[in-house]
Design a protein around this motif. Structure first.
Motif, PDB file in Angstrom:
ATOM      1  N   ALA A 136       8.813   3.405 -10.602  1.00 43.98           N
ATOM      2  CA  ALA A 136       8.946   4.047 -11.916  1.00 43.98           C
ATOM      3  C   ALA A 136       8.694   5.551 -11.812  1.00 43.98           C
ATOM      4  CB  ALA A 136       7.967   3.423 -12.908  1.00 43.98           C
ATOM      5  N   GLU A 137       8.397   6.022 -10.619  1.00 45.84           N
ATOM      6  CA  GLU A 137       8.098   7.443 -10.380  1.00 45.84           C
ATOM      7  C   GLU A 137       7.027   7.973 -11.327  1.00 45.84           C
ATOM      8  OE1 GLU A 137      12.123   9.408 -10.047  1.00 45.84           O
ATOM      9  OE2 GLU A 137      11.318   9.557  -8.013  1.00 45.84           O
ATOM     10  N   VAL A 138       5.956   7.206 -11.418  1.00 44.59           N
ATOM     11  CA  VAL A 138       4.810   7.633 -12.224  1.00 44.59           C
ATOM     12  C   VAL A 138       4.198   8.854 -11.550  1.00 44.59           C
ATOM     13  CG1 VAL A 138       2.508   6.948 -12.991  1.00 44.59           C
ATOM     14  CG2 VAL A 138       4.395   5.311 -13.096  1.00 44.59           C
ATOM     15  N   LYS A 139       3.779   9.821 -12.365  1.00 42.21           N
ATOM     16  CA  LYS A 139       3.287  11.082 -11.785  1.00 42.21           C
ATOM     17  C   LYS A 139       1.771  11.227 -11.807  1.00 42.21           C
ATOM     18  CE  LYS A 139       7.081  13.089 -10.464  1.00 42.21           C
ATOM     19  NZ  LYS A 139       7.469  12.043  -9.501  1.00 42.21           N
ATOM     20  N   VAL A 140       1.106  10.536 -12.729  1.00 42.18           N
ATOM     21  CA  VAL A 140      -0.360  10.633 -12.771  1.00 42.18           C
ATOM     22  C   VAL A 140      -0.961   9.230 -12.880  1.00 42.18           C
ATOM     23  CG1 VAL A 140      -2.375  11.444 -14.063  1.00 42.18           C
ATOM     24  CG2 VAL A 140      -0.439  12.972 -13.737  1.00 42.18           C
ATOM     25  N   ILE A 141      -1.925   8.967 -12.023  1.00 44.61           N
ATOM     26  CA  ILE A 141      -2.643   7.698 -12.064  1.00 44.61           C
ATOM     27  C   ILE A 141      -4.135   8.047 -12.093  1.00 44.61           C
ATOM     28  CG2 ILE A 141      -3.153   5.534 -10.827  1.00 44.61           C
ATOM     29  CD1 ILE A 141      -0.113   7.367  -9.727  1.00 44.61           C
ATOM     30  N   ALA A 142      -4.861   7.462 -13.030  1.00 46.49           N
ATOM     31  CA  ALA A 142      -6.313   7.626 -13.048  1.00 46.49           C
ATOM     32  C   ALA A 142      -6.901   6.238 -13.139  1.00 46.49           C
ATOM     33  CB  ALA A 142      -6.760   8.472 -14.230  1.00 46.49           C
ATOM     34  N   ALA A 143      -7.876   5.936 -12.331  1.00 47.21           N
ATOM     35  CA  ALA A 143      -8.432   4.585 -12.377  1.00 47.21           C
ATOM     36  C   ALA A 143      -9.840   4.555 -11.793  1.00 47.21           C
ATOM     37  CB  ALA A 143      -7.540   3.615 -11.609  1.00 47.21           C
ATOM     38  N   TYR A 144     -10.553   3.524 -12.201  1.00 49.95           N
ATOM     39  CA  TYR A 144     -11.886   3.253 -11.676  1.00 49.95           C
ATOM     40  C   TYR A 144     -11.824   1.843 -11.087  1.00 49.95           C
ATOM     41  CZ  TYR A 144     -16.959   3.226 -11.429  1.00 49.95           C
ATOM     42  OH  TYR A 144     -18.249   3.192 -10.978  1.00 49.95           O
ATOM     43  N   PRO A 145     -12.391   1.638  -9.904  1.00 51.68           N
ATOM     44  CA  PRO A 145     -12.234   0.326  -9.275  1.00 51.68           C
ATOM     45  C   PRO A 145     -12.973  -0.799 -10.021  1.00 51.68           C
ATOM     46  CG  PRO A 145     -13.702   1.729  -7.978  1.00 51.68           C
ATOM     47  CD  PRO A 145     -13.133   2.592  -9.057  1.00 51.68           C
ATOM     48  N   ILE A 146     -12.323  -1.923 -10.155  1.00 50.44           N
ATOM     49  CA  ILE A 146     -12.993  -3.135 -10.636  1.00 50.44           C
ATOM     50  C   ILE A 146     -12.225  -4.337 -10.113  1.00 50.44           C
ATOM     51  CG2 ILE A 146     -11.766  -3.136 -12.871  1.00 50.44           C
ATOM     52  CD1 ILE A 146     -14.349  -4.414 -14.075  1.00 50.44           C
TER      53      ILE A 146
ATOM     54  N   MET B 173       5.093   8.583  -2.254  1.00 43.73           N
ATOM     55  CA  MET B 173       5.075   8.687  -3.709  1.00 43.73           C
ATOM     56  C   MET B 173       4.523  10.058  -4.068  1.00 43.73           C
ATOM     57  SD  MET B 173       3.206   5.967  -6.177  1.00 43.73           S
ATOM     58  CE  MET B 173       3.108   6.291  -7.918  1.00 43.73           C
ATOM     59  N   ASP B 174       5.224  10.754  -4.973  1.00 42.43           N
ATOM     60  CA  ASP B 174       4.811  12.100  -5.358  1.00 42.43           C
ATOM     61  C   ASP B 174       4.055  12.003  -6.679  1.00 42.43           C
ATOM     62  OD1 ASP B 174       4.566  14.804  -5.744  1.00 42.43           O
ATOM     63  OD2 ASP B 174       6.604  15.040  -6.531  1.00 42.43           O
ATOM     64  N   ALA B 175       2.746  11.802  -6.565  1.00 47.30           N
ATOM     65  CA  ALA B 175       1.951  11.624  -7.781  1.00 47.30           C
ATOM     66  C   ALA B 175       0.541  12.129  -7.551  1.00 47.30           C
ATOM     67  CB  ALA B 175       1.915  10.151  -8.173  1.00 47.30           C
ATOM     68  N   LYS B 176      -0.174  12.297  -8.652  1.00 49.00           N
ATOM     69  CA  LYS B 176      -1.559  12.747  -8.549  1.00 49.00           C
ATOM     70  C   LYS B 176      -2.470  11.590  -8.934  1.00 49.00           C
ATOM     71  CE  LYS B 176      -4.794  16.270  -9.460  1.00 49.00           C
ATOM     72  NZ  LYS B 176      -5.386  16.597  -8.208  1.00 49.00           N
ATOM     73  N   MET B 177      -3.431  11.300  -8.058  1.00 52.33           N
ATOM     74  CA  MET B 177      -4.409  10.250  -8.336  1.00 52.33           C
ATOM     75  C   MET B 177      -5.706  10.929  -8.768  1.00 52.33           C
ATOM     76  SD  MET B 177      -5.438   6.977  -8.085  1.00 52.33           S
ATOM     77  CE  MET B 177      -4.331   6.063  -7.012  1.00 52.33           C
ATOM     78  N   ILE B 178      -6.141  10.637  -9.985  1.00 51.12           N
ATOM     79  CA  ILE B 178      -7.389  11.236 -10.468  1.00 51.12           C
ATOM     80  C   ILE B 178      -8.489  10.191 -10.369  1.00 51.12           C
ATOM     81  CG2 ILE B 178      -8.541  12.413 -12.393  1.00 51.12           C
ATOM     82  CD1 ILE B 178      -5.773  12.984 -13.576  1.00 51.12           C
ATOM     83  N   ARG B 179      -9.518  10.530  -9.605  1.00 44.46           N
ATOM     84  CA  ARG B 179     -10.665   9.622  -9.514  1.00 44.46           C
ATOM     85  C   ARG B 179     -11.632   9.977 -10.632  1.00 44.46           C
ATOM     86  NH1 ARG B 179     -12.445  10.394  -3.585  1.00 44.46           N
ATOM     87  NH2 ARG B 179     -11.454  12.374  -4.029  1.00 44.46           N
TER      88      ARG B 179
ATOM     89  N   ALA C   7      -8.873   8.083 -20.823  1.00 45.51           N
ATOM     90  CA  ALA C   7      -8.843   9.424 -21.420  1.00 45.51           C
ATOM     91  C   ALA C   7      -8.006  10.372 -20.554  1.00 45.51           C
ATOM     92  CB  ALA C   7     -10.264   9.960 -21.581  1.00 45.51           C
ATOM     93  N   ALA C   8      -8.133  10.229 -19.231  1.00 41.33           N
ATOM     94  CA  ALA C   8      -7.395  11.122 -18.329  1.00 41.33           C
ATOM     95  C   ALA C   8      -5.893  10.917 -18.448  1.00 41.33           C
ATOM     96  CB  ALA C   8      -7.848  10.901 -16.882  1.00 41.33           C
TER      97      ALA C   8
ATOM     98  N   ARG D  47       4.629  10.970 -17.124  1.00 43.50           N
ATOM     99  CA  ARG D  47       4.516   9.502 -17.056  1.00 43.50           C
ATOM    100  C   ARG D  47       3.240   9.116 -16.311  1.00 43.50           C
ATOM    101  NH1 ARG D  47       9.801   7.054 -15.046  1.00 43.50           N
ATOM    102  NH2 ARG D  47      10.481   7.326 -17.192  1.00 43.50           N
ATOM    103  N   SER D  48       2.426   8.263 -16.926  1.00 47.34           N
ATOM    104  CA  SER D  48       1.091   7.989 -16.384  1.00 47.34           C
ATOM    105  C   SER D  48       0.785   6.498 -16.354  1.00 47.34           C
ATOM    106  CB  SER D  48       0.030   8.704 -17.227  1.00 47.34           C
ATOM    107  OG  SER D  48       0.354  10.074 -17.362  1.00 47.34           O
ATOM    108  N   PHE D  49      -0.226   6.159 -15.559  1.00 41.93           N
ATOM    109  CA  PHE D  49      -0.555   4.741 -15.345  1.00 41.93           C
ATOM    110  C   PHE D  49      -2.040   4.564 -15.071  1.00 41.93           C
ATOM    111  CE2 PHE D  49      -1.402   1.297 -12.318  1.00 41.93           C
ATOM    112  CZ  PHE D  49      -0.849   0.215 -12.980  1.00 41.93           C
ATOM    113  N   THR D  50      -2.571   3.436 -15.487  1.00 40.99           N
ATOM    114  CA  THR D  50      -3.889   3.019 -15.019  1.00 40.99           C
ATOM    115  C   THR D  50      -3.906   1.494 -14.927  1.00 40.99           C
ATOM    116  OG1 THR D  50      -6.286   3.243 -15.269  1.00 40.99           O
ATOM    117  CG2 THR D  50      -5.038   2.861 -17.285  1.00 40.99           C
ATOM    118  N   ALA D  51      -4.939   0.985 -14.280  1.00 46.45           N
ATOM    119  CA  ALA D  51      -5.101  -0.466 -14.183  1.00 46.45           C
ATOM    120  C   ALA D  51      -6.581  -0.756 -14.327  1.00 46.45           C
ATOM    121  CB  ALA D  51      -4.597  -0.971 -12.830  1.00 46.45           C
ATOM    122  N   THR D  52      -6.887  -1.900 -14.940  1.00 45.60           N
ATOM    123  CA  THR D  52      -8.282  -2.276 -15.063  1.00 45.60           C
ATOM    124  C   THR D  52      -8.395  -3.780 -15.269  1.00 45.60           C
ATOM    125  OG1 THR D  52     -10.390  -1.713 -16.114  1.00 45.60           O
ATOM    126  CG2 THR D  52      -8.510  -1.936 -17.574  1.00 45.60           C
ATOM    127  N   SER D  53      -9.585  -4.210 -15.651  1.00 39.50           N
ATOM    128  CA  SER D  53      -9.867  -5.623 -15.781  1.00 39.50           C
ATOM    129  C   SER D  53     -11.167  -5.796 -16.562  1.00 39.50           C
ATOM    130  CB  SER D  53     -10.028  -6.211 -14.374  1.00 39.50           C
ATOM    131  OG  SER D  53     -10.291  -7.589 -14.459  1.00 39.50           O
TER     132      SER D  53
END
Ligand code: SF4
Ligand code: SF4
Lengths: 87, 389
Positions: free
Chosen positions: B22-32, B51-57, B66-67, B77-83
């Protein structure tokens, strides 16, 4: 601001004085002593109302919108700002 | 490496491949657990230069959401994943994404909420967020995980919709289970063109998002979200149709029906339990019982019309739910109930709680329950196995 978008969005355009002249809420008014002022512009940055503007490098208070919170007086490193009771 | 090909990998990898395609450009996530390997895989794609994207920790899931709200508001275009607990911590920010009309996409690895500490599958984490204005899909296999992620971006960003989307995949049963699925690589570009936001923050033309609004104007905003979500039923169906044509799939739409044409009894479920129910359907058919299965692919918008249409002529519905609204009934039951009322229809319904806390659900469990239900031996609200507790 998006145009031709058939949607209600929670967006608004910033506009000076949209809520009226909020300076009327003030009880204490800041006053700058320009003889003491060292033009560091800290007051310009800290004013939560963006009511301290620059005029020829000198801070100038916009009394139409200054609410008199006193943050500028507190933060001025040389004590150039004093709060004077208005009412 | 870049075209369509079949790979064998986990559900979490399927999400990561879809995010890459999907060529997402920003991903921010916290591990779980059990989401972590989604963002690990994405981080690997970025590090390997695939993949040309920025991963924000970030320091929390609240910040992760929020990020990406921030990056999406900048038109990216942005993405996150959680649980589970991570999703719960995001709760406030989920409202910011939907109410601000920011079409972010998030994968949720459905996991039990504690205590007790439990990392296994349960729909309850996502169900607690069903009233916020997010599009919600539930996948039953890794192919659906991949496909629903791409379809979610397409629908969420559609100018008639502009709402965020959540792709649900059950903990371990999908997140950590390998199976073959096809990825579409660069062929997804035409299906999912570059993100063209309806609004974005622009320093040259400043706007304020979320300023004080009057009650009357706020009500209009909610109405607009309501209308958009209703419209999403049509837009999802369209997006699925085009996806089928382009990538040679055969998704039915917001629901999947199995042997429903002449069914007297219907099983209604979602996700992996919904797919297991198809096996149960075959077994029950062999025993001469005319059973069919309805599987909900999209839970929000709730496909009321499709479900009611397929249940027409059925004498009994047995719902299998991997979550419960404690003190009321199951969430699918509630939505089926509102559907029946709105369509002025009456049906005999059993609501079965099964697979809660990650307990295994096999087709045999489903077969046993359905047989009891048909005989009339089942309480309307039934906890599977509770007679022995
Ligand atoms: S008193 Fe408060 S509002 Fe007025 S200029 Fe100083 S910082 Fe700004
Ligand atoms: S903070 Fe004080 S010294 Fe600095 S510019 Fe303002 S009035 Fe002058």
């Amino acid at each position: 601001m998006p145009e031709d978008v058939n949607k209600y969005l929670p967006l608004s355009k910033p506009k000076i004085g949209i809520s009226g002249k909020t300076g009327s809420w003030r009880i204490f008014a800041p006053e700058i002593n320009y003889e003491k002022c060292v033009k560091c512009h800290i007051c310009v940055v800290v004013c939560p109302e963006a009511s301290i503007l620059l005029e020829d490098d000198r801070p100038k208070i916009d009394y139409d919108y200054c609410k008199g919170c006193g943050v500028c007086a507190r933060e001025c490193p040389v004590g150039a700002i004093t709060m004077r009771r208005e009412r | 490496m870049s075209g369509r090909r079949v790979i064998i990998d986990t559900g979490n990898s399927a999400v990561a491949y879809a995010v890459k395609d999907a060529e997402v450009k920003v991903i921010a996530a916290y591990p779980i657990t059990p989401q972590t390997t989604i963002v690990e895989k994405i981080a690997q794609f970025i590090e390997y230069g695939q993949m040309d994207a920025k991963m924000i920790r970030v320091e929390s899931e609240h910040s992760a959401m929020a990020a990406i709200i921030g990056s999406e508001a900048m038109g990216v275009r942005s993405f996150t994943a959680t649980s589970s607990h991570g999703l719960a911590l995001m709760h406030e920010m989920l409202w910011y994404a939907s109410n601000a009309r920011l079409p972010v996409v998030m994968a949720v690895a459905n996991r039990t909420m504690g205590p007790p500490w439990n990392i296994w599958a349960d729909w309850g984490d996502a169900m607690a967020d069903r009233d916020i204005g997010w599009i919600m899909s539930w996948a039953a296999n890794n192919q659906e995980v991949y496909d629903f992620t791409l379809i979610s971006y397409r629908v969420a960003e559609d100018k008639r919709i502009v709402l965020p989307a959540m792709v649900n995949l059950e903990a371990f049963v999908l997140t950590h289970t390998s199976m073959p699925f096809e990825i579409c690589g660069e062929e997804t570009r035409e299906y999912l063109p570059e993100y063209d936001p309806v609004w974005k923050l622009d320093p040259d033309d400043p706007i304020i998002m979320g300023n004080l609004f009057s009650p009357a104007d706020t009500m209009k905003l909610r109405w607009d979200m309501w209308e958009s979500m209703e419209r999403a039923k049509k837009v999802i169906a369209e997006a699925i149709r085009e996806y089928n044509e382009r990538f040679n799939r055969n998704y039915e739409g917001l629901i999947k029906t199995y042997k429903m044409d002449d069914a007297d009894y219907a099983i209604l479920s979602m996700g992996t339990i919904g797919e297991e129910a198809e096996v149960a359907t075959d077994v029950l058919r062999e025993e001469g019982l005319k059973v069919g299965t309805v599987r909900i692919n999209f839970f929000r918008p709730f496909p009321r019309e499709d479900i009611i249409k397929t249940l027409n002529g059925v004498s009994k519905v047995i719902i299998f739910e991997r979550s419960s609204s404690i003190g009321a009934s199951g969430q699918i039951m509630q939505d089926l109930g509102q559907s029946l009322l709105l369509e002025k229809m009456q049906l005999d319904v059993n609501d079965v709680f099964i697979g809660i806390g990650g307990t295994d659900v096999s087709y045999e469990d489903i077969v046993n329950v359905v047989k009891k239900a048909i005989k009339g031996d089942l309480a309307p609200l039934y906890w599977y196995g509770s007679e022995g507790w």
